[in-house]
Design a protein around this motif. Structure first.
Motif, mmCIF file in Angstrom:
data_model
loop_
_atom_site.group_PDB
_atom_site.id
_atom_site.type_symbol
_atom_site.label_atom_id
_atom_site.label_comp_id
_atom_site.label_asym_id
_atom_site.label_seq_id
_atom_site.Cartn_x
_atom_site.Cartn_y
_atom_site.Cartn_z
ATOM 1 N N ASP A 101 -5.168 -4.428 -5.093
ATOM 2 C CA ASP A 101 -5.973 -3.604 -3.807
ATOM 3 C C ASP A 101 -7.435 -4.259 -3.295
ATOM 4 O OD1 ASP A 101 -3.891 -1.638 -3.916
ATOM 5 O OD2 ASP A 101 -4.946 -0.325 -5.259
ATOM 6 N N LYS B 185 -7.809 -5.722 0.503
ATOM 7 C CA LYS B 185 -8.888 -5.461 1.504
ATOM 8 C C LYS B 185 -9.694 -6.672 1.728
ATOM 9 C CE LYS B 185 -10.704 -1.556 0.042
ATOM 10 N NZ LYS B 185 -10.637 -0.709 1.047
ATOM 11 N N ARG C 240 -7.577 -8.749 4.243
ATOM 12 C CA ARG C 240 -7.316 -8.265 5.608
ATOM 13 C C ARG C 240 -8.723 -8.588 6.466
ATOM 14 N NH1 ARG C 240 -6.787 -2.149 6.002
ATOM 15 N NH2 ARG C 240 -6.878 -2.394 7.994
ATOM 16 N N ASP D 244 -8.576 -6.047 10.019
ATOM 17 C CA ASP D 244 -9.048 -4.989 9.410
ATOM 18 C C ASP D 244 -9.541 -3.856 10.494
ATOM 19 O OD1 ASP D 244 -10.734 -6.615 10.730
ATOM 20 O OD2 ASP D 244 -12.421 -6.499 9.342
ATOM 21 N N SER E 232 -9.158 -0.224 12.495
ATOM 22 C CA SER E 232 -9.246 1.035 11.944
ATOM 23 C C SER E 232 -8.031 1.858 11.864
ATOM 24 C CB SER E 232 -10.358 2.003 12.640
ATOM 25 O OG SER E 232 -9.920 1.986 13.940
ATOM 26 N N LEU F 165 -5.041 0.612 11.067
ATOM 27 C CA LEU F 165 -4.125 0.009 9.936
ATOM 28 C C LEU F 165 -4.782 0.392 8.550
ATOM 29 C CD1 LEU F 165 -3.811 -3.670 11.216
ATOM 30 C CD2 LEU F 165 -1.977 -1.949 11.432
ATOM 31 N N ASN F 166 -3.830 0.955 7.752
ATOM 32 C CA ASN F 166 -4.355 1.259 6.446
ATOM 33 C C ASN F 166 -4.063 0.158 5.405
ATOM 34 O OD1 ASN F 166 -4.705 3.947 7.290
ATOM 35 N ND2 ASN F 166 -2.808 4.554 7.119
ATOM 36 N N ASP F 167 -4.588 0.351 4.378
ATOM 37 C CA ASP F 167 -4.607 -0.709 3.062
ATOM 38 C C ASP F 167 -3.009 -0.533 2.600
ATOM 39 O OD1 ASP F 167 -6.963 -1.828 3.301
ATOM 40 O OD2 ASP F 167 -7.866 -0.832 1.820
ATOM 41 N N SER F 168 -2.736 0.659 2.599
ATOM 42 C CA SER F 168 -1.227 0.932 2.172
ATOM 43 C C SER F 168 -0.215 0.264 2.973
ATOM 44 C CB SER F 168 -1.042 2.525 2.006
ATOM 45 O OG SER F 168 -1.081 3.123 3.107
ATOM 46 N N ASP F 169 -0.462 -0.054 4.176
ATOM 47 C CA ASP F 169 0.712 -0.690 4.763
ATOM 48 C C ASP F 169 0.822 -2.091 4.515
ATOM 49 O OD1 ASP F 169 0.799 1.445 6.436
ATOM 50 O OD2 ASP F 169 -0.710 0.870 8.010
#
Length: 141
Positions: free
Chosen positions: A97, A101, A104, A110, A112, A114-118
């Motif tokens: 994770d 981060k 990205r 990075d 807003s 887009l999620n990290d889980s994507d």
């Protein structure tokens, strides 16, 4: 001999050895022997000297095994759909994770919305199963 227009006397020794000292030096037997000896030494040296291509140095007694010097490792994170990649230094306890981060931000993903889980991380050997947890658990460091 006189030249036709100017009346200037030309030398009888015209050509590559017009200098009398050079002509005399080439006629001496000691000079010929020295030139011949230098040529023989040069040819002997060229024949016996090692050639650069194909020469191998002395084999070392220690095996060439990479030794672990530090607990940090450099990885390359690639986003194949756009051809973007970045390098980063990680440790054994760095989580996937945290890598997502940082990658990205480095790759400019990075935003807003887009999620990290994507974003998923896969091993090169098996791109069907995403990995999670610490990268040391997957044998990457």
């Amino acid at each position: 001999k006189l030249a036709a227009a100017g009346g200037v006397k030309q030398s009888e020794n015209s050509g590559p050895y017009s200098s009398t000292t050079l002509a005399m030096a080439l006629c001496r037997p000691a000079t010929r022997v020295a030139v011949f000896a230098a040529a023989v030494i040069c040819l002997f040296h060229l024949t016996l000297s090692p050639v650069f291509a194909g020469m191998r140095g002395a084999q070392s007694r220690q095996p060439h095994v990479a030794a672990r010097v530090s607990d940090i490792c450099e990885i390359v994170v690639t986003c194949p759909s756009v051809g973007a990649r970045t390098r980063m230094v990680v440790q054994e306890d760095t989580t996937v994770d945290a890598i997502v981060k940082r990658a990205r931000t480095a790759l400019g993903f990075d935003q807003s919305f887009l999620n990290d889980s994507d974003f998923k991380v896969y091993l090169k050997q098996d791109e069907s199963t995403p990995i999670s947890g610490k990268i040391g658990e997957h044998g990457l460091v």
